[in-house]
Design a protein around this motif. Structure first.
Motif, short mmCIF file in Angstrom:
data_model
loop_
_atom_site.label_atom_id
_atom_site.label_comp_id
_atom_site.label_asym_id
_atom_site.label_seq_id
_atom_site.Cartn_x
_atom_site.Cartn_y
_atom_site.Cartn_z
N CYS A 1 46.39 -38.28 -45.68
CA CYS A 1 45.17 -38.32 -46.49
C CYS A 1 45.12 -37.09 -47.38
CB CYS A 1 43.94 -38.35 -45.56
SG CYS A 1 42.37 -38.25 -46.45
N LEU A 2 44.96 -37.31 -48.67
CA LEU A 2 44.71 -36.20 -49.59
C LEU A 2 43.19 -36.10 -49.73
CD1 LEU A 2 45.54 -34.04 -51.64
CD2 LEU A 2 45.76 -35.84 -53.35
N VAL A 3 42.62 -35.05 -49.14
CA VAL A 3 41.16 -34.94 -49.14
C VAL A 3 40.74 -33.95 -50.23
CG1 VAL A 3 41.24 -33.17 -47.33
CG2 VAL A 3 39.13 -34.42 -47.75
N LYS A 4 39.68 -34.31 -50.95
CA LYS A 4 39.16 -33.40 -51.97
C LYS A 4 37.67 -33.14 -51.73
CE LYS A 4 42.43 -34.93 -55.50
NZ LYS A 4 42.65 -35.44 -56.87
N PHE A 5 37.31 -31.89 -51.63
CA PHE A 5 35.92 -31.46 -51.67
C PHE A 5 35.83 -30.71 -52.99
CE2 PHE A 5 34.00 -31.10 -47.08
CZ PHE A 5 34.63 -32.26 -46.68
N GLY A 6 35.47 -31.35 -54.06
CA GLY A 6 35.49 -30.71 -55.37
C GLY A 6 36.89 -30.25 -55.71
N ASP A 7 37.05 -28.97 -56.02
CA ASP A 7 38.36 -28.44 -56.39
C ASP A 7 39.21 -28.00 -55.20
OD1 ASP A 7 38.33 -28.87 -59.12
OD2 ASP A 7 37.33 -26.98 -59.57
N THR A 8 38.70 -28.20 -54.02
CA THR A 8 39.50 -27.94 -52.82
C THR A 8 40.29 -29.20 -52.48
OG1 THR A 8 38.08 -26.22 -51.93
CG2 THR A 8 39.33 -27.50 -50.33
N HIS A 9 41.61 -29.09 -52.54
CA HIS A 9 42.49 -30.25 -52.32
C HIS A 9 43.43 -29.96 -51.18
CE1 HIS A 9 42.14 -31.22 -56.94
NE2 HIS A 9 40.97 -31.18 -56.33
N ILE A 10 43.41 -30.82 -50.17
CA ILE A 10 44.23 -30.58 -48.99
C ILE A 10 45.01 -31.83 -48.63
CG2 ILE A 10 44.18 -29.90 -46.56
CD1 ILE A 10 41.57 -28.43 -47.21
N LEU A 11 46.31 -31.64 -48.41
CA LEU A 11 47.15 -32.75 -47.99
C LEU A 11 47.22 -32.74 -46.47
CD1 LEU A 11 49.08 -35.03 -48.73
CD2 LEU A 11 50.89 -33.35 -49.03
N CYS A 12 46.68 -33.80 -45.86
CA CYS A 12 46.70 -33.90 -44.40
C CYS A 12 47.70 -34.98 -43.99
CB CYS A 12 45.32 -34.31 -43.85
SG CYS A 12 43.98 -33.25 -44.40
N THR A 13 48.62 -34.64 -43.11
CA THR A 13 49.53 -35.65 -42.58
C THR A 13 49.43 -35.64 -41.07
OG1 THR A 13 51.35 -34.08 -42.51
CG2 THR A 13 51.18 -35.43 -44.49
N ALA A 14 49.56 -36.81 -40.47
CA ALA A 14 49.57 -36.90 -39.01
C ALA A 14 50.94 -37.41 -38.60
CB ALA A 14 48.48 -37.85 -38.53
N SER A 15 51.60 -36.64 -37.75
CA SER A 15 52.97 -36.98 -37.35
C SER A 15 53.02 -37.28 -35.86
CB SER A 15 53.91 -35.79 -37.62
OG SER A 15 53.96 -35.51 -38.99
N LEU A 16 53.60 -38.41 -35.55
CA LEU A 16 53.74 -38.83 -34.15
C LEU A 16 55.04 -38.28 -33.59
CD1 LEU A 16 52.88 -40.67 -31.77
CD2 LEU A 16 54.19 -42.48 -32.87
#
Lengths: 238, 238, 238, 238, 238, 238
Positions: free
Chosen positions: F28-43
């Motif tokens: 999930c690429l989450v954005k709170f305004g200009d804060t952009h974070i790439l979240c990955t979940a690895s099994l």
């Protein structure tokens, strides 16, 4: 005229002294002029995790420079707490080059580590390491053959040697020493087998980019030099 | 009979080869039998922070073993990311021992680093490092003297050399090789000056504690050995 | 007159406070004057790899100084990312000294780690650590004996204690504090057993080399001091 | 047929998205098919020590892979405590390649750091990093030009781009993806300028050594690909 | 009934022993029951780089646990080569909490480092560190006041103390020891000033999430406990 | 008026882009305004040592910032050789928060690692990481459900999201961006579940301490914001 006053296709005096280590299964003190490198090949029973129970072996290399092998004393990597990028890059190259002529299946599940320690540096330490490391590796395999652990001729598929070339004032020259390397516009390292196959090519423009033609000429010089190195390896091994 | 078949007070063949490094201001390949150590002395203009603008100089030492200087290949300290306790302990000892015969005031505000790298180990590497490191240090000072930077005789107050002793089957023996060191009940290292002053004593009971009398005998043997080493140093330096 | 105004053979006030840790199997807060060290002995089931399935146990030591145990605040070793050479040297010495009086076979395949943490330093931390560490080790073994895991008398072959000596203005003095240590020309540490056997000797000339006679006198003083320390250990253990 | 079903001289879909970072002076999200790399160029006033007060500037690069940019999650290098050999090798290559087209004198005494962070990897990350890093570098210089700090045309002497080639079943193919790279017998990376000059060549035989002729064909393919990449760079920059 | 048999709002026996370090400008051995922490405050002339020549000072904290301060021996952080996440988190909290009551301008351009070393742990080490660290900080300022370097009353704006609370079987309880902390469903730490202002709140649901009401009750308990701690601080400082 | 000109209870534009990684089981690429974070979940099949053969699984998180995600380029943690205290603190918080809504028993003996890498930072990276990390975690579980490895509804007990609040000029405001965070007197982070349970509260006074009433207002705002975030999560997941 190149700084060393050598002819463009003239290598430095090359020497291989075998059996210089009381402990190592194979060893070779290799000299390319004033570049002196102690190569030892160590046989170990453990292999890297990904090869366990595979029946295949591994050949790897490590590289280091004594602190005062160079003009100015360098900080000891053990004291700075890590191996620098250049060190890691060179030892990966040595390992790849040696593995190119080894049948890892035929070697069996053991690891041979070739340590290349530069006692004195004057340019071309990575190519001398490969060329001398091959002798140490050969002698380690011969040590194993005597003990019926392997057969040199089955494991070693070919010879491997390496040399540097460069453009000095636009002219292609063979086997750069430190001064020539510093002055060269382009610097290239070649690793080839005894049969003439290419194992690795690394060419870098230090200043101006170079052309296809220039690169071809460097490659021709390298082929000539490596041919000579392989002859010397054969004489050394006897 | 000691394992090496040497007499109790017989040292191994000692050799000093000077000028073995193209780059270092002073260098010496020292051999105590099969223990071979490359010592280089490097002159640097910077001194440790606590000596800046003091007019006084510094002599320090670093110690390292090539990975296959030993019977089994050791992990390279640069790769493990730190120098081990034994390494640090030995290089501190070498530095202290050399400084014991140096007038740091007379040296002036420069630093000399003596690197002792073990090419091949067979016991007694710390004592050989001190004994050979002294030659490298001397030659570095001579290099400086030629350039009118200092005077050897003002800086070097005396000779310094070191030797190990031990109890083998209860008998005191001189200059232990690796096998003897492993078998010895007590192991002691002595550092003394040419005039006979004691610089450092380190005695350790590996098994049973030892007595005052036993220790006195070890010290007598050491005194004899170091006397001989200093003679050889003088012959080497000429 | 020595700086501390003590007589040459007078030690500082020595104290052993046992059972100071709620968690450790054995513990002792040892005081040599203003030098205060918390020693804990921890029983662990795992032994070093080379002892696995050998039936033999191990005793090891670690040493640390709180950042403000000294006159100037030192950088925390956990924050600098490694233990310095002095720390490693001292903890190796403590471990060797304690093992000298332990029958590792009788201990069985467990490990006891003796942590010596300097709360306040005023010279002699390594000798106080050995002397107090012995009490912590003893109490750990007693803890095990109560649980029928071992027998103190079978494992502990003897007492062990340590003391420093030095030459102050040429005069041999016992148990140096920090000021005396800084001023001393020669500094020596002695580790001996209750029966008088010598376990370790470390003598260093800080300035001028010393003579055999001077060293003999230091050894005599040390023998006297250690005799007294062992008496105090016996009184503490009861 | 190559695994990707592309024609031998067919590259993957190439994309350059500029201005993707709110903070960086220049930035580019470069895509070579499924290989996605975020390149940022950061202007800093400090230069490396050896350039201080020289009036010359520096361009350097750093490279990293997000832990799950790959098929299996990799350990985070920040957590393992060091950058691996491959990382260091790649970032040195990117830096050298970019500097090959920069007039460091004209840049003035500032440093531009180009960070290439792999968001998703599918082969060819180093060549995509160089090709996209060039755009980020260009935009950083344009940012500076707007502020009258420099002139893009004086600093940037040429374009630079890079591509990989390899032998797949003996046939030379352009722009390997991960699967093709794994299967390729020989793998070569080429860095060239817009005018066709060669900046860097790295060719490695993974299995069998290769011949001069094979290498010539790879070089021809690379020249074609890089020509196309430079056209795309020009279109992107506008 | 809570495991410690204390009443829900009953704290453990609290003790502050001042002046426990011969060297530190301020020191306090703080005890919250069996949690014992040695806090020292060290005055240093150097400030962090970002404050140089600002006229403002800094207060920072470091935290460590002795290896056997806990039930099982922990690995020494100096030996593992880094401070863990928990350590770093706690020392950042202590530093922030102490700075909340310090006028850094009035302090002047010096740094005070408060070291909190856990001699024995039984829960609540971070809150005890803050509460005892305040005393050490106060005494360091008093030491400076005596030397006319500062005025305690100008620098210290208020008292600061901290306490933990938690839900045990759903019931809010004050000042958790280790057993209670392990069993608690929710664990919260509060840092407040003498005047009742909140400096820091950290609440964590270990199992089930908690409600606003539950959190309010914890906060009420904490306010009561911190009020009592501040009274004890005042009595200790006198 | 707050710097962002948003109303006190107005969050920034929130975006969740799912499936942004070709390789990760959930992303999930989450954005709170200009804060952009790439979240990955690895099994991963391996679990931490203390869970081996327990039948229980684990969810953990790692956090990193790209060097130029911030206004000034930060040093790469991989190059500085360790993760800083802030990084470790944040990744511990993310892991705890996600585990609060996971039934580790129902998950079975596997590990899911959620990597949160900040591509661009503008305040609130830890709260965005938790909120977006939840989506990545959910999608990883959905990936497993499709393969009959688990059931999303059995493992995920609830939603979890997080938001920051602060006092701006004494007025409580929701979802601080970087500028607001720098200016805020008090800064608090809240983690809550979809059902309204509180998982974690962290409130810090940057300048003046705050009161119970102020904190209550922040909590009310947070509750409102998190309610909205959970609605958005539900819409995103579908």
């Amino acid at each position: 005229m190149r700084p060393s006053r050598r002819k463009p296709d003239e290598m430095r005096a090359i020497g291989f002294e075998r059996g210089v280590s009381k402990h190592a299964e194979g060893s070779c003190l290799v000299k390319f002029g004033d570049t002196h490198i102690l190569c030892t090949a160590s046989l170990e029973e453990r292999v890297p995790p990904w090869l366990r129970n595979s029946g295949r072996g591994w050949v790897t290399a490590e590289y280091g420079m004594l602190p005062r092998s160079t003009g100015d004393r360098m900080r000891r990597e053990a004291s700075s707490g890590k191996q620098g990028g250049r060190t890691l890059e060179i030892q990966r190259l040595i390992g790849r080059s040696l593995r190119a002529v080894v049948d890892l299946e035929a070697l069996g599940e053991v690891q041979i580590t070739v340590d290349c320690d530069v006692l004195q540096a004057d340019g071309g330490t990575r190519t001398a390491s490969i060329t001398g490391g091959f002798i140490a590796l050969h002698d380690c395999l011969a040590w194993m053959e005597v003990r019926s652990m392997t057969s040199v001729s089955k494991v070693l598929k070919d010879h491997v040697a390496a040399i540097s070339c460069g453009l000095h004032d636009g002219e292609p020259v063979l086997d750069l020493d430190y001064l020539e390397d510093s002055a060269a516009g382009t610097d290239a390292n070649f690793v080839m087998t005894g049969k003439g196959g290419i194992v690795e090519i690394q060419g870098t423009a230090e200043g101006e980019p170079f052309t296809d033609e220039q690169f071809s000429e460097l490659m021709k010089l390298a082929r000539k030099g490596i041919g000579r190195l392989v002859e010397l390896q054969k004489m050394a091994i006897g």
